[in-house]
Design a protein around this motif. Structure first.
Motif, mmCIF file in Angstrom:
data_model
loop_
_atom_site.group_PDB
_atom_site.id
_atom_site.type_symbol
_atom_site.label_atom_id
_atom_site.label_comp_id
_atom_site.label_asym_id
_atom_site.label_seq_id
_atom_site.Cartn_x
_atom_site.Cartn_y
_atom_site.Cartn_z
ATOM 1 N N GLN A 1 50.250 48.362 41.663
ATOM 2 C CA GLN A 1 49.977 46.934 41.470
ATOM 3 C C GLN A 1 50.732 46.100 42.503
ATOM 4 O O GLN A 1 50.154 45.240 43.151
ATOM 5 N N GLU B 1 45.611 47.147 38.743
ATOM 6 C CA GLU B 1 45.317 45.724 38.947
ATOM 7 C C GLU B 1 45.129 45.352 40.416
ATOM 8 O O GLU B 1 45.878 44.530 40.954
ATOM 9 N N SER C 1 50.568 49.909 33.235
ATOM 10 C CA SER C 1 51.235 50.368 34.456
ATOM 11 C C SER C 1 52.100 51.590 34.189
ATOM 12 O O SER C 1 52.152 52.516 34.995
HETATM 13 MG MG LIG Z 1 50.865 46.296 34.868
#
Ligand SMILES: [Mg+2]
Ligand SMILES: Nc1ncnc2c1ncn2[C@@H]1O[C@H](COP(=O)(O)OP(=O)(O)O)[C@@H](O)[C@H]1O
Lengths: 258, 295
Positions: free
Chosen positions: A94, A170, A52
């Motif tokens: 995400q 994700e 991320s």
């Molecule tokens: Mg992540």
């Protein structure tokens, strides 16, 4: 699918030697990733590996300390999110992937913020044809949507500007397996097939590599393996560690050159 | 009974001023993520601008327009020159509250240094009185209520129907996501300061119009009611602030009229405490969402 990097299409997003973090010690230590038009570049790796953070650094949300990000050959390192959106980069985070206090329709309008006023409404209708479930809930607040509906809205929102490069962090976390499969196969893969360059970070590693062209394994802020997605998928060591497969002992990851 | 109705009349005027201020205050926090406790003192500064204007022959409605402009420009500069540098240096939500309290004291003391601790009144004619049942309104009070209604409709239209207003709500909800949509959030935040500052300026002169006299602390004292109305509505929720203002404005004036004037502030607090006990997220807001300070 490419079997070597020479067979990959011209790369539209090129990240080189990226070092990034949040002001303290770097989290990402010199990462090279890239993606070409029509490709899905899948990034897998354990929790906390910095996936991320890498995406946030590319999209102007985390601090870039070293290295470069090029979009269509232009240097966009450290640019703000709104400048990147203008340059054709789309990002589906995400979490916090929609505006919860805005309605479905308003979310799409914000997605099309950079379009000419007269083009917004037609583009909303165009995008919604791919998401029939959202059509009947235009006036619903995004915070009231189910997980699957919410992710659909986030994807629809990012499509409003027809970005050249779309980055997904994700997209299937919090989704039921059936919905997750549909997001990967019917949305992410289809977007690449229609010409977009797609970067996909996923926990569902084998599904994500299956729809991917090129794969990267990120461990502790570094790319530990990269290669054709099918090759990563077939490797016993990766299968054992990240794809939930049980195999015989194999060479440790750190013996493999990236 | 007639006392009750008469105080309802006062309540409507107070609620109108409070609504303008509370919507400005809550909008400021919602869009900029800075809980600006100097809001009341910017109102006072605006009252004094209104005083200078009206004593120099400017008509009262011209002065209102001037105060709106003053509030907008002063608040925007306050943010650009004072608050933004702190945020850039990493001051977070709570630290910024302390900075705004310091700012509040600076503004209040500057006003006192210039004008002293004496009482001031705007120079204008409140116009004839009109009776509606046992409620009595002057034409300037009608003017205040009209401005409040117009401001509320204006804010509603801005937030609900314009691209800019929706971008303001998007920025308030998630600045990073707003930027990823292509929204230049720093400019949207500037507009947030301009609009909320204009409301602050209008509220400042409206407050001065509605009291017989004001001092360097009038706006600061009024801040308590503003915060109560904003918290009641769920901080950051413009429509909630309107409802909160109506609740606080009416109940405090009715208490002042029926019980005793000294109960005004007490009622604001009691209503606030009761609502917070029953609904910590405010009367309107459906979800209390965690917010980060926009850098
Ligand atoms: Mg992540
Ligand atoms: N906003 C932040 N500030 C500071 N550290 C962070 C922040 N977000 C994540 N981290 C840290 O960065 C590391 C990598 O996190 P992340 O990039 O989210 O990993 P992944 O997405 O691969 O699970 C973790 O150790 C995490 O604690």
């Amino acid at each position: 699918m490419p079997t070597s990097s020479a067979e990959r299409p011209p790369q539209v997003l090129e990240v080189e030697q990226l070092v990034a973090g949040y002001g303290g010690a770097p989290i990402v230590h010199g990462v090279d990733v890239s993606v070409g038009a029509g490709e899905v570049a899948t990034i897998i790796g354990p929790n906390g590996a910095g996936k991320s953070t890498l995406l946030k650094a590319i999209t102007g949300r985390a601090e870039v300390l070293e290295g470069s990000v090029r979009l269509d050959g232009k240097d966009v390192t450290g640019r703000r999110g709104d400048q990147l959106a203008r340059a054709g980069l789309g990002f589906v985070p995400q979490v916090n992937d929609v505006f919860g206090t805005l309605t479905v329709l308003e979310n799409l309008e914000m997605g099309g913020y950079l379009l000419a006023r007269k083009d917004v409404a037609p583009r909303v209708e165009e995008v919604l044809t791919a998401f029939p479930a959202l059509c009947d809930m235009r006036t619903r607040r995004a915070s009231k949507l189910s997980g699957g509906e919410r992710k659909m809205l986030a994807i629809a929102r990012v499509l409003m500007l027809r970005p050249n490069v779309i980055i997904f962090d994700e997209p299937t976390s919090n989704l039921a397996p059936v919905v997750a499969r549909s997001v990967l196969e019917d949305q992410v893969r289809v977007l690449a097939n229609s010409g977009s360059a797609v970067v996909l970070v996923e926990q569902r590693a084998s599904e994500a590599l299956t729809i991917g062209d090129w794969g990267y394994l990120l461990v502790a802020g570094r790319v530990s393996v990269s290669g054709p997605a099918a090759e990563l998928l077939g490797r016993d060591d990766i299968g054992e560690l990240f794809l939930g497969r049980e195999t015989k002992p194999s060479p440790a990851l750190n013996e493999i050159s990236p | 009974m007639s006392l009750f109705v008469a105080s309802l009349g006062f309540g409507l005027v107070t609620a109108s001023i409070l609504a303008i201020a509370a919507v400005g205050f809550t909008l400021q926090f919602g869009v900029t993520n800075i809980l600006n406790l100097a809001f009341g003192d910017v109102m006072t500064a605006s009252s004094f601008i209104g005083y200078i204007a009206t004593t120099n022959g400017v008509g009262i409605w011209g002065a209102v327009a001037l105060c709106a402009l003053f509030g907008a420009v002063f608040s925007t500069l306050l943010n650009r020159l004072l608050y933004t540098p702190f945020v850039r240096h990493g001051t977070k939500l709570f630290g910024m509250i302390v900075v705004t309290i310091a700012t509040s004291l600076i503004i209040q003391n500057t006003i006192q240094a210039i004008w002293g601790p004496s009482f001031f009144s705007l120079k204008f004619s409140p116009g004839g009185s009109y009776h509606i049942g046992s409620m009595v309104f002057t034409s300037s009070q009608f003017g205040i209520m009209a401005i409040a209604v117009a401001s509320m409709l204006g804010v509603y239209t801005l937030l609900r129907y314009t691209k800019l207003g929706k971008a303001m709500r998007a920025t308030a909800c998630d600045p990073a996501l707003a930027r990823s949509c292509g929204i230049a959030t720093d400019r949207v935040v500037d507009v947030g300061w301009l609009v909320s500052g204009a409301l602050c300026g209008i509220a400042g002169i409206a407050l001065a119009m509605n009291v017989t006299s004001f001092t360097s602390t009038t706006g600061g004292t009024f801040l308590i009611a503003i915060v109560a109305a904003a918290v009641l509505g769920g901080v950051g929720q413009a429509y909630g602030a309107m409802l909160g203002a109506l609740t606080i404005g009416l109940s405090s004036e009715v208490a002042a009229g029926v019980i005793a004037p000294s109960y005004k502030q007490v009622v604001a607090f009691v209503v606030l405490v009761v609502v917070l006990l029953i609904r910590p997220q405010g009367i309107l807001s459906e979800v209390a969402e965690a917010k980060e300070v926009a850098a």
